[in-house]
Design a protein around this motif. Structure first.
Motif, PDB file in Angstrom:
ATOM      1  N   ALA A 137      77.824  63.595  88.121  1.00  0.00           N
ATOM      2  CA  ALA A 137      77.031  63.208  86.951  1.00  0.00           C
ATOM      3  C   ALA A 137      76.919  64.354  85.947  1.00  0.00           C
ATOM      4  CB  ALA A 137      75.640  62.755  87.387  1.00  0.00           C
ATOM      5  N   ARG A 138      77.183  65.592  86.396  1.00  0.00           N
ATOM      6  CA  ARG A 138      77.115  66.737  85.486  1.00  0.00           C
ATOM      7  C   ARG A 138      78.454  66.881  84.770  1.00  0.00           C
ATOM      8  NH1 ARG A 138      74.896  72.037  87.868  1.00  0.00           N
ATOM      9  NH2 ARG A 138      74.691  72.412  85.671  1.00  0.00           N
ATOM     10  N   VAL A 139      78.381  66.992  83.464  1.00  0.00           N
ATOM     11  CA  VAL A 139      79.587  67.051  82.643  1.00  0.00           C
ATOM     12  C   VAL A 139      79.502  68.285  81.750  1.00  0.00           C
ATOM     13  CG1 VAL A 139      80.939  65.865  80.884  1.00  0.00           C
ATOM     14  CG2 VAL A 139      79.776  64.540  82.644  1.00  0.00           C
ATOM     15  N   ALA A 140      80.631  68.933  81.536  1.00  0.00           N
ATOM     16  CA  ALA A 140      80.704  70.061  80.602  1.00  0.00           C
ATOM     17  C   ALA A 140      81.878  69.824  79.670  1.00  0.00           C
ATOM     18  CB  ALA A 140      80.881  71.379  81.354  1.00  0.00           C
ATOM     19  N   GLY A 141      81.678  70.129  78.407  1.00  0.00           N
ATOM     20  CA  GLY A 141      82.753  70.007  77.425  1.00  0.00           C
ATOM     21  C   GLY A 141      83.291  71.377  77.079  1.00  0.00           C
ATOM     22  N   VAL A 142      84.621  71.508  77.023  1.00  0.00           N
ATOM     23  CA  VAL A 142      85.272  72.780  76.697  1.00  0.00           C
ATOM     24  C   VAL A 142      86.027  72.603  75.389  1.00  0.00           C
ATOM     25  CG1 VAL A 142      86.929  74.509  77.464  1.00  0.00           C
ATOM     26  CG2 VAL A 142      85.517  73.328  79.143  1.00  0.00           C
ATOM     27  N   ASP A 143      85.788  73.513  74.449  1.00  0.00           N
ATOM     28  CA  ASP A 143      86.465  73.470  73.162  1.00  0.00           C
ATOM     29  C   ASP A 143      87.294  74.739  73.019  1.00  0.00           C
ATOM     30  OD1 ASP A 143      87.255  72.890  70.566  1.00  0.00           O
ATOM     31  OD2 ASP A 143      85.487  73.869  69.709  1.00  0.00           O
ATOM     32  N   LEU A 144      88.619  74.571  72.939  1.00  0.00           N
ATOM     33  CA  LEU A 144      89.499  75.707  72.700  1.00  0.00           C
ATOM     34  C   LEU A 144      89.623  75.885  71.202  1.00  0.00           C
ATOM     35  CD1 LEU A 144      92.264  74.874  75.319  1.00  0.00           C
ATOM     36  CD2 LEU A 144      90.351  76.421  75.568  1.00  0.00           C
ATOM     37  N   GLY A 145      89.356  77.085  70.717  1.00  0.00           N
ATOM     38  CA  GLY A 145      89.362  77.292  69.279  1.00  0.00           C
ATOM     39  C   GLY A 145      90.195  78.478  68.857  1.00  0.00           C
ATOM     40  N   ILE A 146      90.119  78.790  67.566  1.00  0.00           N
ATOM     41  CA  ILE A 146      90.882  79.895  67.002  1.00  0.00           C
ATOM     42  C   ILE A 146      90.001  81.130  66.879  1.00  0.00           C
ATOM     43  CG2 ILE A 146      92.139  80.687  64.978  1.00  0.00           C
ATOM     44  CD1 ILE A 146      92.928  77.740  64.544  1.00  0.00           C
ATOM     45  N   ILE A 147      88.859  80.980  66.228  1.00  0.00           N
ATOM     46  CA  ILE A 147      87.956  82.125  66.085  1.00  0.00           C
ATOM     47  C   ILE A 147      87.337  82.455  67.434  1.00  0.00           C
ATOM     48  CG2 ILE A 147      85.817  82.935  65.032  1.00  0.00           C
ATOM     49  CD1 ILE A 147      86.547  81.311  62.576  1.00  0.00           C
ATOM     50  N   HIS A 148      86.873  81.433  68.140  1.00  0.00           N
ATOM     51  CA  HIS A 148      86.320  81.626  69.472  1.00  0.00           C
ATOM     52  C   HIS A 148      87.308  81.029  70.466  1.00  0.00           C
ATOM     53  CE1 HIS A 148      82.724  82.720  67.382  1.00  0.00           C
ATOM     54  NE2 HIS A 148      82.644  81.524  66.822  1.00  0.00           N
ATOM     55  N   PRO A 149      87.881  81.823  71.368  1.00  0.00           N
ATOM     56  CA  PRO A 149      88.895  81.284  72.286  1.00  0.00           C
ATOM     57  C   PRO A 149      88.443  80.051  73.042  1.00  0.00           C
ATOM     58  CG  PRO A 149      88.788  83.661  72.485  1.00  0.00           C
ATOM     59  CD  PRO A 149      87.666  83.249  71.578  1.00  0.00           C
ATOM     60  N   LEU A 161      79.773  80.850  75.021  1.00  0.00           N
ATOM     61  CA  LEU A 161      80.654  81.044  73.887  1.00  0.00           C
ATOM     62  C   LEU A 161      81.334  82.389  74.037  1.00  0.00           C
ATOM     63  CD1 LEU A 161      81.631  80.122  71.051  1.00  0.00           C
ATOM     64  CD2 LEU A 161      79.725  81.431  70.129  1.00  0.00           C
ATOM     65  N   VAL A 162      82.647  82.401  74.052  1.00  0.00           N
ATOM     66  CA  VAL A 162      83.406  83.648  74.108  1.00  0.00           C
ATOM     67  C   VAL A 162      83.920  83.914  72.709  1.00  0.00           C
ATOM     68  CG1 VAL A 162      85.398  84.807  75.100  1.00  0.00           C
ATOM     69  CG2 VAL A 162      84.030  83.282  76.515  1.00  0.00           C
ATOM     70  N   SER A 163      83.442  84.984  72.098  1.00  0.00           N
ATOM     71  CA  SER A 163      83.790  85.290  70.713  1.00  0.00           C
ATOM     72  C   SER A 163      85.164  85.941  70.642  1.00  0.00           C
ATOM     73  CB  SER A 163      82.751  86.222  70.100  1.00  0.00           C
ATOM     74  OG  SER A 163      83.158  86.593  68.798  1.00  0.00           O
ATOM     75  N   GLY A 164      85.940  85.478  69.691  1.00  0.00           N
ATOM     76  CA  GLY A 164      87.264  86.055  69.485  1.00  0.00           C
ATOM     77  C   GLY A 164      87.329  86.901  68.237  1.00  0.00           C
ATOM     78  N   ARG A 165      86.183  87.162  67.609  1.00  0.00           N
ATOM     79  CA  ARG A 165      86.197  87.942  66.366  1.00  0.00           C
ATOM     80  C   ARG A 165      86.722  89.363  66.585  1.00  0.00           C
ATOM     81  NH1 ARG A 165      84.072  85.229  62.260  1.00  0.00           N
ATOM     82  NH2 ARG A 165      82.607  83.547  62.697  1.00  0.00           N
ATOM     83  N   ALA A 166      86.357  89.973  67.701  1.00  0.00           N
ATOM     84  CA  ALA A 166      86.838  91.334  67.965  1.00  0.00           C
ATOM     85  C   ALA A 166      88.354  91.340  68.166  1.00  0.00           C
ATOM     86  CB  ALA A 166      86.152  91.909  69.199  1.00  0.00           C
ATOM     87  N   ILE A 167      88.872  90.313  68.840  1.00  0.00           N
ATOM     88  CA  ILE A 167      90.312  90.219  69.052  1.00  0.00           C
ATOM     89  C   ILE A 167      91.022  90.039  67.720  1.00  0.00           C
ATOM     90  CG2 ILE A 167      92.126  88.829  70.128  1.00  0.00           C
ATOM     91  CD1 ILE A 167      90.015  88.063  72.266  1.00  0.00           C
ATOM     92  N   ARG A 168      90.483  89.151  66.870  1.00  0.00           N
ATOM     93  CA  ARG A 168      91.102  88.926  65.559  1.00  0.00           C
ATOM     94  C   ARG A 168      91.037  90.181  64.697  1.00  0.00           C
ATOM     95  NH1 ARG A 168      88.680  84.291  62.484  1.00  0.00           N
ATOM     96  NH2 ARG A 168      90.477  84.626  61.164  1.00  0.00           N
TER      97      ARG A 168
END
Length: 193
Positions: A137-149, A161-168
């Motif tokens: 019954a527990r659900v998690a949504g994962v969003d793969l992005g550009i700014i945030h991986p 939230l894993v920030s990708g700003r430092a990588i960029r």
């Protein structure tokens, strides 16, 4: 001509057609070429004019070997070469995260001027003791992005939230530095006479 036809042509042409590659590596190149060609043809038939067929000659194409055609010895991988050629030994930067017996294929590829070895392993399915299984019954949504991986959101408003700003930022600084070095070298280069 499909993949099977290309493999027949390869077998008829004999050893040395793909230079130092063994037949398994050569068939891997043919598989990628065939898949890319038919994907482009399908897109073109659907009306996509921007679809391009693969070029016949590319310098570096990913090559895959399957279980039984390579050998892993610690942090070294022995990749077979064509008949009469010495095998290629690739030294890994770190230990494989899987037991050797679980490795099913390896792919040698080049990106950004570096060689990488992509390893595919068979991982056993997780089993849980009765009463300790994950709650369906527990659900998690994962969003793969550009700014945030990636970002993960849970049902109770919890998130990660894993920030990708430092990588960029690091990538942009590296790119700007590379461009500046190229401009400086170009100024010192001798002109045409």
């Amino acid at each position: 001509m499909g993949y099977q036809g290309l493999c027949r042509e390869l077998a008829a042409s004999g050893p040395g057609t793909f230079d130092d590659l063994d037949s398994t590596g050569a068939r891997s190149v043919l598989r990628r070429f065939s898949d890319a060609w038919f994907a482009a043809a399908k897109r073109r038939n659907a009306g996509d004019g921007s679809a391009r067929f693969p070029r016949r000659r590319r310098r570096l194409v990913p090559v895959r070997w399957y279980h039984g055609t390579f050998r892993i010895d610690g942090r070294r991988v022995r990749i077979p070469a064509g008949k009469g050629r010495p095998s290629l030994w690739v030294r890994l930067a770190r230990q494989l995260p899987y037991p050797v017996e679980q490795v099913r294929s390896i792919t040698l590829l080049s990106e950004g001027g570096h060689l990488f070895l992509d390893v595919t392993a068979e991982v056993p399915i997780a089993t849980y003791p009765p009463g300790e299984e994950p709650d369906p019954a527990r659900v998690a949504g994962v969003d793969l992005g550009i700014i945030h991986p990636f970002a993960v959101a849970g049902p109770d408003g919890e998130g990660l939230l894993v920030s990708g700003r430092a990588i960029r930022a690091e990538h942009r600084m590296h790119l700007a530095d590379t461009k500046a070095r190229r401009r400086a070298v170009a100024r010192r280069a001798p002109g045409r006479v």
